[in-house]
Design an enzyme around this catalytic site. Structure first.
Site, PDB file in Angstrom:
ATOM      1  N   THR A 152       0.846  -1.185   0.000  1.00  0.00           N
ATOM      2  CA  THR A 152       0.000   0.000   0.000  1.00  0.00           C
ATOM      3  C   THR A 152       0.887   1.243   0.000  1.00  0.00           C
ATOM      4  OG1 THR A 152      -0.162   0.172   2.416  1.00  0.00           O
ATOM      5  CG2 THR A 152      -1.777  -1.226   1.303  1.00  0.00           C
TER       6      THR A 152
ATOM      7  N   GLU B 117     -10.233   4.227  13.880  1.00  0.00           N
ATOM      8  CA  GLU B 117     -10.330   5.490  13.126  1.00  0.00           C
ATOM      9  C   GLU B 117     -11.446   6.333  13.717  1.00  0.00           C
ATOM     10  OE1 GLU B 117     -10.879   7.137   8.527  1.00  0.00           O
ATOM     11  OE2 GLU B 117     -11.319   5.038   8.996  1.00  0.00           O
TER      12      GLU B 117
END
Length: 303
Positions: free
Chosen positions: A54, A283
């Site tokens: 990523t 998150e």
């Protein structure tokens, strides 16, 4: 033979049974060295595998989906819980199994699933086990794997995020807890649990598929990730001076002994509070309302 490449593979490439999706920045760079370790180990095993890296937040999802579409049977997320969530989102409805190589700061998902924390042991453990169903949740329609909630824990994560630059594991979150004890002010939250309405000041409301948050804090020790139910933990507001006396109970997995703590199993939860911030698998997202629903057996995983 091992196939190795970064990013999406060309259409002409032969399928690999194993995919490693590596987030090299996870765990303040720890995942990069763990990824190399996994590559070496799979090469020694002469496994057919492919590697993707990523390069930005959210990229694990399309990489995992691409791997599944090219025939990967298991896609291993190499990173922290954020990487695991991205890969899980990419694998939904694909039939490919989720694997987890812990290399982040908190690594809470593996604690519920019983996957070893040592990366080499984690790989060996999962390769030896068949894939089986794993529940997931949705938060306002978006897949979540571990825990969603608001209240005290969101404030803890704010402080922990700053401490993660210096240490990994549970320590950043313990620092966050200590800071939050002196700063947090509860807000009134409106809650609907499978049709039952509640409205009051809460210290915590947590909708759990997993058991741990914050690097190992057992906020929902009774949660089962394959029972088709959400475990909802609520704790009524407490004076700040009483919070330090409850910390030991929380860390020991005795959350139900905290005054005002209630646990309930349900399938759908609605929460609402103006200006609310919600923790979704680590998150923090701003929203005035959230609908959390369980998705029984939405994924398969090696655990």
């Amino acid at each position: 033979m091992a196939a190795k490449a970064a990013g999406v593979r060309p259409e002409s490439e032969d399928p690999a049974m194993i995919e490693l999706v590596i987030n090299p920045t996870a765990g303040t760079g720890h995942a990069e060295s763990v990824g190399k370790q996994m590559i070496d180990l799979l090469e020694k095993k002469q496994a057919e595998f492919h590697v993707s890296f990523t390069t930005r937040a959210g990229e694990g999802e399309p990489l995992a989906r691409d791997a599944a579409s090219h025939g990967a049977e298991t896609v291993f997320a190499v990173g922290g819980d954020g990487t695991v969530l991205e890969v899980a989102r990419g694998l939904r409805d694909t039939g490919a199994a989720l694997g987890i190589i812990p290399a982040g700061t908190g690594n809470d998902v593996i604690k519920t699933l019983g996957i070893p924390k040592d990366p080499v042991e984690a790989l060996e453990y999962q390769l030896a086990r068949p894939a089986r169903p794993l529940d997931a949740m949705t938060v306002n329609g978006k897949l979540s794997l571990n825990i969603a909630g608001t209240g005290f824990d969101v404030c803890v994560l704010d402080y922990a995020e700053k401490a993660k630059k210096f240490v990994r594991g549970l320590l950043p979150y313990l620092w966050g807890v200590i800071c939050t004890i002196f700063k947090y002010r509860a807000r009134t939250i409106r809650v609907n649990l499978d049709g039952d309405e509640i409205e009051k000041k809460m210290l915590v409301i947590c909708m759990a598929n997993g058991r741990f948050l914050g690097g190992g804090i057992p906020i929902a020790p009774m949660a089962q990730p394959d029972d088709g139910l959400l475990t909802v933990v609520t704790i009524d507001d407490l004076p700040n001076w009483r919070m330090p006396f409850q910390l030991g109970k929380l860390l020991a997995g005795k959350v139900m002994k905290i005054p005002g703590a209630v646990e309930r199993a349900c399938r759908r939860v609605e929460i609402a509070c103006a200006g609310m911030r919600v923790n979704v698998d680590g998150e923090i997202l701003p929203m005035d309302s959230a609908v959390v629903e369980i998705l029984p057996g939405a994924l398969t995983a090696r655990w």
